[in-house]
Design a protein around this motif. Structure first.
Motif, PDB file in Angstrom:
ATOM      1  N   THR A 123       0.829  -1.208   0.000  1.00 28.57           N
ATOM      2  CA  THR A 123       0.000   0.000   0.000  1.00 28.57           C
ATOM      3  C   THR A 123       0.861   1.254   0.000  1.00 28.57           C
ATOM      4  O   THR A 123       0.632   2.187  -0.779  1.00 28.57           O
ATOM      5  CB  THR A 123      -0.923  -0.001   1.230  1.00 28.57           C
ATOM      6  OG1 THR A 123      -1.829  -1.098   1.134  1.00 28.57           O
ATOM      7  CG2 THR A 123      -1.723   1.294   1.323  1.00 28.57           C
ATOM      8  N   ALA A 124       1.840   1.294   0.888  1.00 30.03           N
ATOM      9  CA  ALA A 124       2.684   2.486   1.003  1.00 30.03           C
ATOM     10  C   ALA A 124       3.507   2.711  -0.258  1.00 30.03           C
ATOM     11  O   ALA A 124       3.557   3.825  -0.796  1.00 30.03           O
ATOM     12  CB  ALA A 124       3.602   2.353   2.217  1.00 30.03           C
ATOM     13  N   HIS A 125       4.148   1.681  -0.763  1.00 31.90           N
ATOM     14  CA  HIS A 125       4.994   1.846  -1.946  1.00 31.90           C
ATOM     15  C   HIS A 125       4.183   2.281  -3.146  1.00 31.90           C
ATOM     16  O   HIS A 125       4.571   3.190  -3.894  1.00 31.90           O
ATOM     17  CB  HIS A 125       5.739   0.546  -2.255  1.00 31.90           C
ATOM     18  CG  HIS A 125       6.711   0.674  -3.381  1.00 31.90           C
ATOM     19  ND1 HIS A 125       6.353   0.498  -4.705  1.00 31.90           N
ATOM     20  CD2 HIS A 125       8.030   1.009  -3.395  1.00 31.90           C
ATOM     21  CE1 HIS A 125       7.404   0.696  -5.465  1.00 31.90           C
ATOM     22  NE2 HIS A 125       8.433   1.006  -4.708  1.00 31.90           N
ATOM     23  N   ILE A 128       2.919   6.132  -2.583  1.00 37.17           N
ATOM     24  CA  ILE A 128       3.860   7.254  -2.538  1.00 37.17           C
ATOM     25  C   ILE A 128       4.859   7.268  -3.693  1.00 37.17           C
ATOM     26  O   ILE A 128       5.346   8.344  -4.054  1.00 37.17           O
ATOM     27  CB  ILE A 128       4.595   7.331  -1.182  1.00 37.17           C
ATOM     28  CG1 ILE A 128       5.463   6.102  -0.935  1.00 37.17           C
ATOM     29  CG2 ILE A 128       3.598   7.516  -0.062  1.00 37.17           C
ATOM     30  CD1 ILE A 128       6.187   6.128   0.404  1.00 37.17           C
ATOM     31  N   VAL A 142       3.428  12.099   6.465  1.00 35.36           N
ATOM     32  CA  VAL A 142       2.539  10.958   6.686  1.00 35.36           C
ATOM     33  C   VAL A 142       1.594  11.297   7.826  1.00 35.36           C
ATOM     34  O   VAL A 142       2.042  11.592   8.941  1.00 35.36           O
ATOM     35  CB  VAL A 142       3.338   9.681   7.045  1.00 35.36           C
ATOM     36  CG1 VAL A 142       2.377   8.515   7.317  1.00 35.36           C
ATOM     37  CG2 VAL A 142       4.309   9.327   5.940  1.00 35.36           C
ATOM     38  N   VAL A 149       0.764   1.016   8.010  1.00 34.87           N
ATOM     39  CA  VAL A 149       1.105   1.692   6.759  1.00 34.87           C
ATOM     40  C   VAL A 149       1.987   2.906   7.036  1.00 34.87           C
ATOM     41  O   VAL A 149       2.927   3.192   6.302  1.00 34.87           O
ATOM     42  CB  VAL A 149      -0.164   2.108   5.990  1.00 34.87           C
ATOM     43  CG1 VAL A 149       0.201   2.894   4.736  1.00 34.87           C
ATOM     44  CG2 VAL A 149      -0.977   0.883   5.603  1.00 34.87           C
ATOM     45  N   GLY A 150       1.691   3.615   8.122  1.00 35.93           N
ATOM     46  CA  GLY A 150       2.495   4.787   8.452  1.00 35.93           C
ATOM     47  C   GLY A 150       3.950   4.453   8.705  1.00 35.93           C
ATOM     48  O   GLY A 150       4.853   5.114   8.173  1.00 35.93           O
ATOM     49  N   ALA A 153       5.555   3.551   5.379  1.00 36.57           N
ATOM     50  CA  ALA A 153       5.742   4.697   4.493  1.00 36.57           C
ATOM     51  C   ALA A 153       6.908   5.565   4.936  1.00 36.57           C
ATOM     52  O   ALA A 153       7.697   6.044   4.110  1.00 36.57           O
ATOM     53  CB  ALA A 153       4.456   5.516   4.441  1.00 36.57           C
ATOM     54  N   LEU A 156      10.164   3.805   3.982  1.00 35.23           N
ATOM     55  CA  LEU A 156      10.410   3.831   2.545  1.00 35.23           C
ATOM     56  C   LEU A 156      10.767   5.236   2.077  1.00 35.23           C
ATOM     57  O   LEU A 156      11.642   5.418   1.215  1.00 35.23           O
ATOM     58  CB  LEU A 156       9.179   3.315   1.789  1.00 35.23           C
ATOM     59  CG  LEU A 156       8.839   1.839   1.990  1.00 35.23           C
ATOM     60  CD1 LEU A 156       7.582   1.479   1.199  1.00 35.23           C
ATOM     61  CD2 LEU A 156      10.005   0.944   1.592  1.00 35.23           C
ATOM     62  N   GLY A 157      10.096   6.245   2.632  1.00 31.49           N
ATOM     63  CA  GLY A 157      10.440   7.615   2.289  1.00 31.49           C
ATOM     64  C   GLY A 157      11.856   7.960   2.683  1.00 31.49           C
ATOM     65  O   GLY A 157      12.618   8.548   1.897  1.00 31.49           O
ATOM     66  N   CYS A 164      11.325  13.349   5.798  1.00 30.88           N
ATOM     67  CA  CYS A 164      10.078  12.772   6.290  1.00 30.88           C
ATOM     68  C   CYS A 164       9.551  13.463   7.549  1.00 30.88           C
ATOM     69  O   CYS A 164      10.316  13.759   8.476  1.00 30.88           O
ATOM     70  CB  CYS A 164      10.268  11.289   6.581  1.00 30.88           C
ATOM     71  SG  CYS A 164      10.733  10.307   5.136  1.00 30.88           S
ATOM     72  N   LEU A 200       0.752  11.782   2.537  1.00 30.51           N
ATOM     73  CA  LEU A 200       0.045  10.500   2.569  1.00 30.51           C
ATOM     74  C   LEU A 200      -1.049  10.603   3.623  1.00 30.51           C
ATOM     75  O   LEU A 200      -0.767  10.739   4.818  1.00 30.51           O
ATOM     76  CB  LEU A 200       1.003   9.358   2.904  1.00 30.51           C
ATOM     77  CG  LEU A 200       0.404   7.950   2.870  1.00 30.51           C
ATOM     78  CD1 LEU A 200      -0.055   7.583   1.462  1.00 30.51           C
ATOM     79  CD2 LEU A 200       1.400   6.918   3.386  1.00 30.51           C
TER      80      LEU A 200
END
Length: 312
Positions: A123-125, A128, A142, A149-150, A153, A156-157, A164, A200
């Motif tokens: 979901t995150a990838h 974003i 975020v 998911v947070g 994300a 990954l960010g 971030c 996000l």
């Protein structure tokens, strides 16, 4: 097989017939399955599973071992450790998954980590990078940074070179989220720290007007959660003046081809990070299958950091 079963809004563990893999499918002996907000809504009859997925067995993600290949399925062998998003049915001892959406489990991951990884990292990838196009050096916010998911994300960010930020309502979780690589903000103060290039949105409509005001020129808002509300009034003049974009994302109802594309993207860009340990899967708590009601209660209580997982 035994499986979590929804009966009139209640959760019980019941016996079901063992599923049989069809063409291109794999039978997975499930070892762990993460809980997600969609499971809470499905339990209440608000979010039915897509056609072809069990309507009475929840679970959007799983990890386990290949038990049997269906006709034409050749990508994995029996005994291989695999994980995947699914349309439903993940919270069971056995599940049928198309081989195109299965991913190998990095050796470093435990079963609870593997069971809690597919939905949140996919979901995150997808939101974003594939859709919002986050770039190195951009400012990334975020909303709801302590959840599954947070936390995915933020990591990954950070790994991509973005700067971030995260809003977290529970002050007790601020240090945990900051350790992932984000500047942590109270929800009511994020506008003071803009402008942001990508936001996000995991909370929903109440944040949208302020999101738009806090957006940089050419900024993007990715909406993937609406627990706080689904309807908002926006100033389209601000949207136009900032050359901004708002888009929504949902994985569950995508066709097989769409889900397969997200799985390949995660394999290329996320699995190496999980394998090296540069991103992790925070586990708030894990429960055995027979304690599913306690697991759901822990999820709905809020204030958690990371994933709630059933071990099966």
């Amino acid at each position: 097989m035994r499986a979590v079963t929804i009966r009139d809004g209640e959760l019980v563990v019941e016996e079901h017939p063992d599923p049989v893999p069809g063409a291109g499918q794999v039978l997975v002996r499930v070892r762990a399955a993460g809980l997600n907000g969609a499971d809470m809504h499905q339990r209440l009859g608000r979010y039915p599973a897509p056609p072809g997925s069990p309507q009475d067995i929840p679970g959007l993600e799983l990890a386990g071992e290949v038990s049997q290949n269906g006709p034409g399925a050749t990508r994995f062998e029996p005994g291989d450790r695999v994980m995947s998003i699914v349309g439903g049915g993940g919270q069971a001892e056995l599940a049928v998954v198309h081989e195109r959406v299965l991913m190998p489990v990095p050796e470093k991951l435990t079963w609870p980590e593997a069971g809690g990884a597919p939905e949140v990292f996919t979901t995150a990838h997808d939101a974003i990078f594939t859709q919002a196009g986050l770039q190195p050096g951009e400012r990334f916010l975020v909303h709801g940074g302590a959840g599954g998911v947070g936390t995915a994300a933020i990591q990954l960010g950070r790994a991509s070179g973005a700067i971030c930020y995260a809003t977290v309502r529970n002050a007790a979780r601020h240090d945990d989220v900051a350790a992932l690589g984000a500047t942590v903000l109270a929800p009511e103060e994020f506008t003071e720290h803009g402008p942001f290039d990508v936001i996000l949105e995991l909370v929903g409509a109440p944040n949208l007007p302020d999101n738009l005001n806090a957006l940089n020129t050419g900024g993007r808002i990715a909406v993937i959660g609406i627990a706080g509300g689904a309807k908002a009034e926006l100033n389209l003049g601000v949207l136009m003046g900032k050359l901004a974009r708002i888009h929504g994302s949902m994985l569950r109802y995508r066709p097989l081809e769409g889900k397969a594309l997200t799985a390949r993207a995660v394999e290329r860009s996320v699995l190496p990070l999980l394998a090296s340990g540069s991103v992790t899967v925070p586990i708030a708590a894990s429960f055995p299958l027979d304690e599913v009601n306690a697991a759901y209660d822990a999820f709905t209580a809020g204030g958690k950091f990371g994933k709630i997982v059933l071990q099966i």
